[in-house]
Enzyme design. Sequence first.
Site, PDB file in Angstrom:
ATOM      1  N   LYS A   1       0.815  -1.042  -0.080  1.00 15.48           N
ATOM      2  CA  LYS A   1       0.134  -0.041  -0.044  1.00 15.48           C
ATOM      3  C   LYS A   1       0.922   1.249  -0.062  1.00 15.48           C
ATOM      4  O   LYS A   1       0.454   2.159  -0.433  1.00 15.48           O
ATOM      5  CB  LYS A   1      -0.880   0.143   1.302  1.00 15.48           C
ATOM      6  CG  LYS A   1      -1.925  -0.965   1.433  1.00 15.48           C
ATOM      7  CD  LYS A   1      -3.165  -0.794   0.293  1.00 15.48           C
ATOM      8  CE  LYS A   1      -4.357  -1.834   0.591  1.00 15.48           C
ATOM      9  NZ  LYS A   1      -4.328  -2.958   1.095  1.00 15.48           N
TER      10      LYS A   1
ATOM     11  N   GLU B   1      -9.848   5.857   2.893  1.00 18.67           N
ATOM     12  CA  GLU B   1     -10.740   4.796   3.578  1.00 18.67           C
ATOM     13  C   GLU B   1      -9.805   3.584   3.878  1.00 18.67           C
ATOM     14  O   GLU B   1      -8.428   3.481   3.106  1.00 18.67           O
ATOM     15  CB  GLU B   1     -11.608   4.238   2.586  1.00 18.67           C
ATOM     16  CG  GLU B   1     -11.094   3.247   1.575  1.00 18.67           C
ATOM     17  CD  GLU B   1     -10.185   3.702   0.453  1.00 18.67           C
ATOM     18  OE1 GLU B   1     -10.224   4.781   0.496  1.00 18.67           O
ATOM     19  OE2 GLU B   1      -9.267   2.907   0.116  1.00 18.67           O
TER      20      GLU B   1
ATOM     21  N   SER C   1       1.757  -9.848  -0.663  1.00 13.40           N
ATOM     22  CA  SER C   1       1.385  -8.310  -0.504  1.00 13.40           C
ATOM     23  C   SER C   1       1.671  -7.819   0.748  1.00 13.40           C
ATOM     24  O   SER C   1       1.892  -6.747   0.787  1.00 13.40           O
ATOM     25  CB  SER C   1      -0.263  -8.232  -1.018  1.00 13.40           C
ATOM     26  OG  SER C   1      -1.080  -8.934  -0.232  1.00 13.40           O
TER      27      SER C   1
HETATM   28  C1  PLP Z   1      -5.144  -4.100   1.274  1.00 16.58           C
HETATM   29  C2  PLP Z   1      -4.375  -5.296   0.817  1.00 16.58           C
HETATM   30  C3  PLP Z   1      -4.993  -6.290  -0.151  1.00 16.58           C
HETATM   31  C4  PLP Z   1      -6.069  -6.225  -0.903  1.00 16.58           C
HETATM   32  O1  PLP Z   1      -5.960  -4.868  -1.697  1.00 16.58           O
HETATM   33  P1  PLP Z   1      -5.337  -4.766  -3.215  1.00 16.58           P
HETATM   34  O2  PLP Z   1      -5.757  -3.488  -3.881  1.00 16.58           O
HETATM   35  O3  PLP Z   1      -6.577  -5.723  -3.897  1.00 16.58           O
HETATM   36  O4  PLP Z   1      -4.139  -5.251  -3.524  1.00 16.58           O
HETATM   37  C5  PLP Z   1      -3.806  -7.346  -0.298  1.00 16.58           C
HETATM   38  N1  PLP Z   1      -3.017  -7.617   0.529  1.00 16.58           N
HETATM   39  C6  PLP Z   1      -2.666  -6.673   1.624  1.00 16.58           C
HETATM   40  C7  PLP Z   1      -1.435  -7.120   2.470  1.00 16.58           C
HETATM   41  C8  PLP Z   1      -3.216  -5.444   1.788  1.00 16.58           C
HETATM   42  O5  PLP Z   1      -2.879  -4.780   2.752  1.00 16.58           O
END
Ligand code: PLP
Length: 397
Positions: free
Chosen positions: A96, A118, A383
């Site tokens: 993010k 948000e 992620s």
């Molecule tokens: C917010 C988040 C997601 C989901 O959001 P995307 O916009 O689909 O990437 C996935 N993994 C993590 C660790 C997140 O914080």
Amino acid sequence: MTDSNFKHILPVDDNGYYGHFGGSYVPEILHANVERLKETFYRYADDEEFNEEFRQLLHDYVGRPSPLYHARRLSEHHGAKIYLKREDLNHTGAHKINNAIGSVLLARRMGKKNIIAETGAGQHGVATATVCALAGLDCIVFMGATDVARQQPNVERMRMLGATVIPVQSGNKTLKDATNEAIRHWCCHPDSFYVIGSTVGPHPYPEMVARFQSVISEEIKQQLMEKEGRENPDYIVACVGGGSNAAGAFYHFIDRPEVKLVVAEAAGLGIDSGMTAATIKRGREGIIHGARTLVMQPPDGQIVEPYSISAGLDYPGIGPLHAFLAESGRSEVLAVTDSEALKAAIRLTRTEGIIPALESAHALGALDQLDLKPDDIVVVNLSGRGDKDMATYIQHI
Ligand SMILES: *Cc1c(COP(=O)(O)O)cnc(C)c1O
């Protein structure tokens, strides 16, 4: 630099349409704002000084490039060569921050002093609050009251960073409701800059966020070339909430048909259980948060409350890019249940010593559904890290 031609890579037209998905459906009062954002974004997207500042912060502040790690024991388990793109090692623990930095740099160039955002799991809220502290800007974060309760450590982090966290009491009190409230606030305070946390919302947000996240696939290409002597893996696997980490991981491979793009969406208790967030499999075309896309809705057009164990995937829409990639057959969509994701999280923890975010665990869970061969090179976009999910893990293990 690869990103100088970013406009030609995404299958998006001048009005922000990906096929028939996307566009900009905003109340009149926000129209001028969105137009100005669009102009500013296109002006700076290829601006050398802007990109230099962005790159420098990604390098010195976020800690990029994030490693591409060959997970040997996980590879053995799945019978293919598996690499993890370690977005979990970024400052603040997820992908993010890439977008938060790009967006706040744009906000500064527009002379904005007030940032709103948000958040679901709190990762985007933390990333935005972090960059606002860094830039000396005011920050208000809208967060569903349910998520405020289940993601307490992230709420405390945002407050410590100086942000105001507003618990949202409407609907399911999760991400959709937080987004509604952020848009409502933006309508009354059009001089605020809205930092959206995913590839959703009206044009140019999906394109802008994808572009800020595209550093992920840019690095994967270079790192794979170093490690394997080839830029392109056989598979890239990523989870999708709104789709930003997947968009970043796919970006530079979208026009390479030999690379299979796999998205893992949250099935919750199962796609037929009525307790799911599998928007691509279960959704119908509609409009949500300013864009035409796939939305989970019953025939009367209301929005179905989504469900997932993971607060970051608990969203009833999907970014228009992913609606398009799925419909056109460019991406393969797999639904991963809560229990499959938990199992995959434990497996990664015990084979590699890495505790993943619950969202990322869905991408890992999708590996079980792929027909992998020993020579396949698979990149999983990890992620985020699991610290924020410890309470949930402890409850279920
Ligand atoms: C917010 C988040 C997601 C989901 O959001 P995307 O916009 O689909 O990437 C996935 N993994 C993590 C660790 C997140 O914080």
